[in-house]
Design an enzyme around this catalytic site. Structure first.
Site, PDB file in Angstrom:
ATOM      1  CG  HIS A 125      51.409  10.531  46.615  1.00 21.21           C
ATOM      2  ND1 HIS A 125      51.717  11.345  47.681  1.00 21.21           N
ATOM      3  CD2 HIS A 125      50.294  11.062  46.050  1.00 21.21           C
ATOM      4  CE1 HIS A 125      50.837  12.342  47.741  1.00 21.21           C
ATOM      5  NE2 HIS A 125      49.959  12.184  46.759  1.00 21.21           N
ATOM      6  CG  HIS A 130      45.918  10.785  48.628  1.00 20.22           C
ATOM      7  ND1 HIS A 130      45.506  12.027  49.061  1.00 20.22           N
ATOM      8  CD2 HIS A 130      46.916  11.015  47.744  1.00 20.22           C
ATOM      9  CE1 HIS A 130      46.218  12.966  48.465  1.00 20.22           C
ATOM     10  NE2 HIS A 130      47.098  12.386  47.652  1.00 20.22           N
TER      11      HIS A 130
HETATM   12 FE    FE Z   1      48.351  13.453  46.379  1.00 16.52          FE
END
Ligand code: FE
Ligand code: HBI
Length: 270
Positions: A125, A130
């Site tokens: 993740h 990001h």
């Molecule tokens: Fe996040």
């Protein structure tokens, strides 16, 4: 950075130095599976800035990237660096990192039986979701400004409002482009199910970006979002969040809180 904010703990205390050679073959295989699933799905769904970021940074299918190397490439692009952490860090520490162009990345990766759902961020993740957007100059500046705003919000007791902005932009944001609706939120691009749900399912609301409206709106952490907010451009996002939020917080305290699925007369619907 506002001088009145005193951090609860030394931000260096949360930084760890993972040994890349200690990742197992199973862990790299988990990365590969997750990466390939998203690679099959995201062309035509994720925004160009995200896909460009993956490529520029060399985030690829082969395995969990070496943090130091990735950080060096990212720094060369926008001055951002990644720092490895165990997991969630205190809010003030998180904002302090962002304000200093440091993005905390959880070092561990999910177990094979957790491919589709995690309550907490993991390395897939954080890195896949990001980090590519941090290679975009405007988005990188937005994240730094968000960190500075976060430190300020803590002093104004307004974290609940500002956290919703992060949720509906950095985590679950959509962008309206000339080619069509695209994803930029990390919570979406790192999730197979939500990458499909947010664009293809008729149920969720897709509403025009409206800063105060977003900060009024609760969100769900246990299921796909009922509403997504759509920006026109990253410049719009950066410009809308540039002013001092202090008067916005005063206004928000007078406004009702909205449920995740609420739609108002004034909302622009996509
Ligand atoms: Fe996040
Ligand atoms: N810590 N490592 C990490 N990652 C986050 O996304 C994070 C955090 N601490 C706090 C936090 N997020 C939230 O409070 C903010 O999104 C508001």
């Amino acid at each position: 950075m506002p001088a009145e904010v005193k951090l609860s703990t030394d931000p260096d205390d949360f930084i760890v130095k993972p040994d890349w050679n200690a990742y197992t073959e199973t862990e790299h295989a988990t990365w590969r599976t997750l990466f390939q699933r998203q690679a099959a799905l995201l062309p035509g769904r994720a925004c160009r800035e995200f896909l460009d970021g993956l490529e520029t940074l060399g985030v690829a299918a082969d395995g969990i990237p070496d943090f130091e190397r990735l950080s060096d490439v990212l720094e060369g692009e926008t001055g951002w660096r990644i720092i490895a952490v165990e997991g969630l860090v205190p809010d003030d520490v998180f904002f302090h990192y962002l304000a200093n162009r440091r993005f905390p990345v959880t070092w561990w990766i999910r177990k094979p039986e957790q491919m589709d759902y995690l309550q907490e961020p993991d390395a897939f993740h954080d890195i896949y979701g990001h980090v590519p957007m941090l290679a975009n100059p405007v988005f990188g500046d937005y994240m730094e400004a968000y960190g500075k705003g976060g430190l300020k919000a803590l002093g104004l007791n307004a974290l609940n409002y500002l956290a919703r902005l992060y949720w509906y932009t950095v985590e679950f944001g959509l962008i309206d482009t000339a080619e069509g609706m695209r994803i930029y939120g990390a919570g979406i691009v790192s999730s197979k199910g939500e990458s499909i749900h947010c664009l293809d399912d008729p149920k969720p609301n897709r509403l025009g970006f409206d800063l105060l409206r977003i900060m009024q709106t609760n969100y769900r952490i246990d299921d796909y979002q009922e509403s997504y907010f759509v920006i026109d451009s990253f410049d719009q996002l950066f410009a809308a969040t540039a002013p001092d939020f202090t008067p916005y917080y005063d206004e928000l305290r007078r406004r009702p809180m909205l449920k995740p699925g609420d739609v108002l007369d004034g909302d622009k619907r996509f």
